[in-house]
Motif scaffolding. Structure first.
Motif, PDB file in Angstrom:
ATOM      1  N   ASP A  21       0.820  -1.213   0.000  1.00 49.59           N
ATOM      2  CA  ASP A  21       0.000   0.000   0.000  1.00 49.59           C
ATOM      3  C   ASP A  21       0.855   1.266   0.000  1.00 49.59           C
ATOM      4  O   ASP A  21       0.346   2.372   0.143  1.00 49.59           O
ATOM      5  N   GLY A  22       2.182   1.097  -0.136  1.00 47.92           N
ATOM      6  CA  GLY A  22       3.073   2.254  -0.174  1.00 47.92           C
ATOM      7  C   GLY A  22       3.421   2.810   1.193  1.00 47.92           C
ATOM      8  O   GLY A  22       4.192   3.758   1.282  1.00 47.92           O
ATOM      9  N   LEU A  23       2.865   2.261   2.248  1.00 47.66           N
ATOM     10  CA  LEU A  23       3.189   2.716   3.605  1.00 47.66           C
ATOM     11  C   LEU A  23       4.220   1.783   4.224  1.00 47.66           C
ATOM     12  O   LEU A  23       4.464   0.680   3.750  1.00 47.66           O
ATOM     13  N   ARG A  24       4.816   2.228   5.319  1.00 51.38           N
ATOM     14  CA  ARG A  24       5.809   1.424   6.019  1.00 51.38           C
ATOM     15  C   ARG A  24       5.118   0.685   7.154  1.00 51.38           C
ATOM     16  O   ARG A  24       4.532   1.301   8.041  1.00 51.38           O
ATOM     17  N   HIS A  25       5.177  -0.637   7.097  1.00 53.82           N
ATOM     18  CA  HIS A  25       4.553  -1.482   8.115  1.00 53.82           C
ATOM     19  C   HIS A  25       5.647  -2.140   8.941  1.00 53.82           C
ATOM     20  O   HIS A  25       6.608  -2.681   8.392  1.00 53.82           O
ATOM     21  N   GLU A  26       5.481  -2.123  10.253  1.00 54.46           N
ATOM     22  CA  GLU A  26       6.398  -2.809  11.148  1.00 54.46           C
ATOM     23  C   GLU A  26       5.575  -3.616  12.145  1.00 54.46           C
ATOM     24  O   GLU A  26       4.400  -3.326  12.386  1.00 54.46           O
ATOM     25  N   LEU A  27       6.209  -4.605  12.742  1.00 53.75           N
ATOM     26  CA  LEU A  27       5.590  -5.398  13.781  1.00 53.75           C
ATOM     27  C   LEU A  27       6.517  -5.338  14.984  1.00 53.75           C
ATOM     28  O   LEU A  27       7.636  -5.850  14.939  1.00 53.75           O
ATOM     29  N   LEU A  28       6.083  -4.656  16.036  1.00 52.05           N
ATOM     30  CA  LEU A  28       6.907  -4.435  17.220  1.00 52.05           C
ATOM     31  C   LEU A  28       6.428  -5.340  18.331  1.00 52.05           C
ATOM     32  O   LEU A  28       5.477  -5.022  19.043  1.00 52.05           O
ATOM     33  N   ASP A  29       7.049  -6.503  18.434  1.00 52.66           N
ATOM     34  CA  ASP A  29       6.638  -7.511  19.414  1.00 52.66           C
ATOM     35  C   ASP A  29       5.141  -7.804  19.312  1.00 52.66           C
ATOM     36  O   ASP A  29       4.421  -7.835  20.305  1.00 52.66           O
ATOM     37  N   GLY A  30       4.668  -8.004  18.084  1.00 55.09           N
ATOM     38  CA  GLY A  30       3.277  -8.358  17.854  1.00 55.09           C
ATOM     39  C   GLY A  30       2.333  -7.185  17.700  1.00 55.09           C
ATOM     40  O   GLY A  30       1.145  -7.378  17.478  1.00 55.09           O
ATOM     41  N   VAL A  31       2.827  -5.958  17.796  1.00 57.97           N
ATOM     42  CA  VAL A  31       1.989  -4.765  17.626  1.00 57.97           C
ATOM     43  C   VAL A  31       2.252  -4.186  16.241  1.00 57.97           C
ATOM     44  O   VAL A  31       3.379  -3.795  15.930  1.00 57.97           O
ATOM     45  N   HIS A  32       1.213  -4.150  15.424  1.00 63.40           N
ATOM     46  CA  HIS A  32       1.330  -3.658  14.055  1.00 63.40           C
ATOM     47  C   HIS A  32       1.328  -2.139  14.048  1.00 63.40           C
ATOM     48  O   HIS A  32       0.441  -1.503  14.608  1.00 63.40           O
TER      49      HIS A  32
END
Length: 182
Positions: A21-32
């Motif tokens: 979607d052109g955005l930056r996605h991260e997963l921080l210890d299970g938190v999107h």
């Protein structure tokens, strides 16, 4: 089975299954966490830092600097995209995919008003837990860099210059005032 909703993402596999979607996605210890495009100032500072680090590493085959987007996976519930990062490279087996990149030697985040709490809190704790040798939080508004190591309870606050050495070799002296445009 349908694709999970953005709020339901808790694993790296679910995150990587999302459409681009052109955005930056991260997963921080299970938190999107979803981050919009960075500001002009953010990108200007990032470019200056990249150029300085790239020049410092010129001629070295064991270290490389890159910027995100980059899907650095550290377990089933943690995917990070540091703004900039320096990592080790085996010259005989250079990485071809993100999963070939090990824990960064340096992770760098350039904070904004919307990311500051996360960068100084959750992300810092993750980088420290992973054993990232140095985590730099660049704050253009405060005109400083916070430098963290894995054992630190408080950062080293740098306002004039940052000296970086790796395995006993001095690699970089960074003029923070020039970096932050002042």
């Amino acid at each position: 089975m349908g694709m999970p909703g953005v709020a339901d993402i808790q694993t790296v596999d679910e995150l990587l299954a999302l459409p681009d979607d052109g955005l930056r996605h991260e997963l921080l210890d299970g938190v999107h966490v979803v981050t919009p495009s960075p500001s002009y100032t953010h990108q200007e500072v990032l470019a200056r830092l990249f150029v300085a680090l790239d020049a410092a590493l010129r001629g070295r085959t064991d270290l490389r600097v890159l910027s995100s987007p980059a899907d650095l996976v550290f377990g089933p519930r943690t995917l990070l995209q540091p703004d900039l990062f320096v990592f080790r490279v085996d010259p005989d087996r250079p990485p071809r995919e993100w999963h070939d990149v090990d824990t960064p030697v340096i992770a760098i985040e350039i904070v904004s008003p919307t990311s500051a709490a996360r960068d100084r809190g959750t992300k810092r704790r993750i980088y420290q837990r992973l054993g990232v040798s140095e985590y730099w939080i660049v704050d253009p508004d405060a005109r400083l860099i916070e430098r963290w190591t894995p054992a630190d309870e408080r950062p080293e606050i740098l306002t004039d210059r940052l000296d970086w050495a790796f395995e006993g070799s001095h690699l970089l002296t960074l003029d923070i005032t020039a970096l932050l445009g002042g």
